[in-house]
Motif scaffolding. Sequence first.
Motif, mmCIF file in Angstrom:
data_model
loop_
_atom_site.group_PDB
_atom_site.id
_atom_site.type_symbol
_atom_site.label_atom_id
_atom_site.label_comp_id
_atom_site.label_asym_id
_atom_site.label_seq_id
_atom_site.Cartn_x
_atom_site.Cartn_y
_atom_site.Cartn_z
ATOM 1 N N ILE A 173 48.717 32.289 34.558
ATOM 2 C CA ILE A 173 47.549 32.717 35.307
ATOM 3 C C ILE A 173 46.327 32.374 34.465
ATOM 4 N N SER A 174 45.369 31.721 35.099
ATOM 5 C CA SER A 174 44.181 31.334 34.335
ATOM 6 C C SER A 174 43.343 32.565 34.010
ATOM 7 N N LYS A 175 42.536 32.436 32.979
ATOM 8 C CA LYS A 175 41.684 33.552 32.549
ATOM 9 C C LYS A 175 40.690 33.939 33.636
ATOM 10 N N LYS A 176 40.275 32.965 34.422
ATOM 11 C CA LYS A 176 39.333 33.245 35.509
ATOM 12 C C LYS A 176 39.939 34.261 36.479
ATOM 13 N N TRP A 177 41.192 34.068 36.851
ATOM 14 C CA TRP A 177 41.843 34.983 37.786
ATOM 15 C C TRP A 177 42.065 36.350 37.160
ATOM 16 N N LEU A 178 42.341 36.392 35.878
ATOM 17 C CA LEU A 178 42.503 37.685 35.209
ATOM 18 C C LEU A 178 41.192 38.464 35.207
ATOM 19 N N TRP A 179 40.086 37.759 34.968
ATOM 20 C CA TRP A 179 38.774 38.416 34.997
ATOM 21 C C TRP A 179 38.452 38.911 36.400
ATOM 22 N N LEU A 180 38.743 38.104 37.401
ATOM 23 C CA LEU A 180 38.486 38.524 38.781
ATOM 24 C C LEU A 180 39.328 39.743 39.151
ATOM 25 N N LEU A 181 40.569 39.771 38.740
ATOM 26 C CA LEU A 181 41.441 40.911 39.000
ATOM 27 C C LEU A 181 40.924 42.160 38.304
ATOM 28 N N ALA A 182 40.494 42.021 37.061
ATOM 29 C CA ALA A 182 39.957 43.163 36.318
ATOM 30 C C ALA A 182 38.687 43.693 36.987
ATOM 31 N N ALA A 183 37.817 42.784 37.427
ATOM 32 C CA ALA A 183 36.590 43.206 38.103
ATOM 33 C C ALA A 183 36.909 43.916 39.415
ATOM 34 N N ALA A 184 37.859 43.397 40.181
ATOM 35 C CA ALA A 184 38.237 44.024 41.446
ATOM 36 C C ALA A 184 38.818 45.416 41.205
ATOM 37 N N LEU A 185 39.661 45.558 40.208
ATOM 38 C CA LEU A 185 40.226 46.871 39.893
ATOM 39 C C LEU A 185 39.132 47.839 39.454
ATOM 40 N N GLY A 186 38.156 47.353 38.719
ATOM 41 C CA GLY A 186 37.034 48.184 38.295
ATOM 42 C C GLY A 186 36.224 48.666 39.484
#
Length: 109
Positions: free
Chosen positions: A82-95
């Motif tokens: 999983i690219s870092k971009k998707w991990l950041w997007l997932l973290a932002a969505a969870l936040g």
Amino acid sequence: MAETLERGILKTWKDDRGFGFIQPDNGDKDIFVHISALKGMARRPVRGDILFYQVDHDAGGKFKAVNARIEGVETLAAAGKISKKWLWLLAAALGLVSAAVAAYAYFSA
């Protein structure tokens, strides 16, 4: 140089250090093999395993095994990274979801 597939027996293996030596079937000198050459194997190698591998040179010009596999051992499918971009997007969505739940709980009480 790493085009043809060679066959040999794992003569020595130091599991704690992740390397060993293959005795080639063709009688050539022993070939160094590192655990990184055995990517995707379902288990770690043990002395006496039959290995198929390609031969390449290390930085010092010595021969080493690459793209190796253990005869009769399943190769595990590589999980897609999983690219870092998707991990950041997932973290932002969870936040955002967490903030919305907290705001709802605060204002509805």
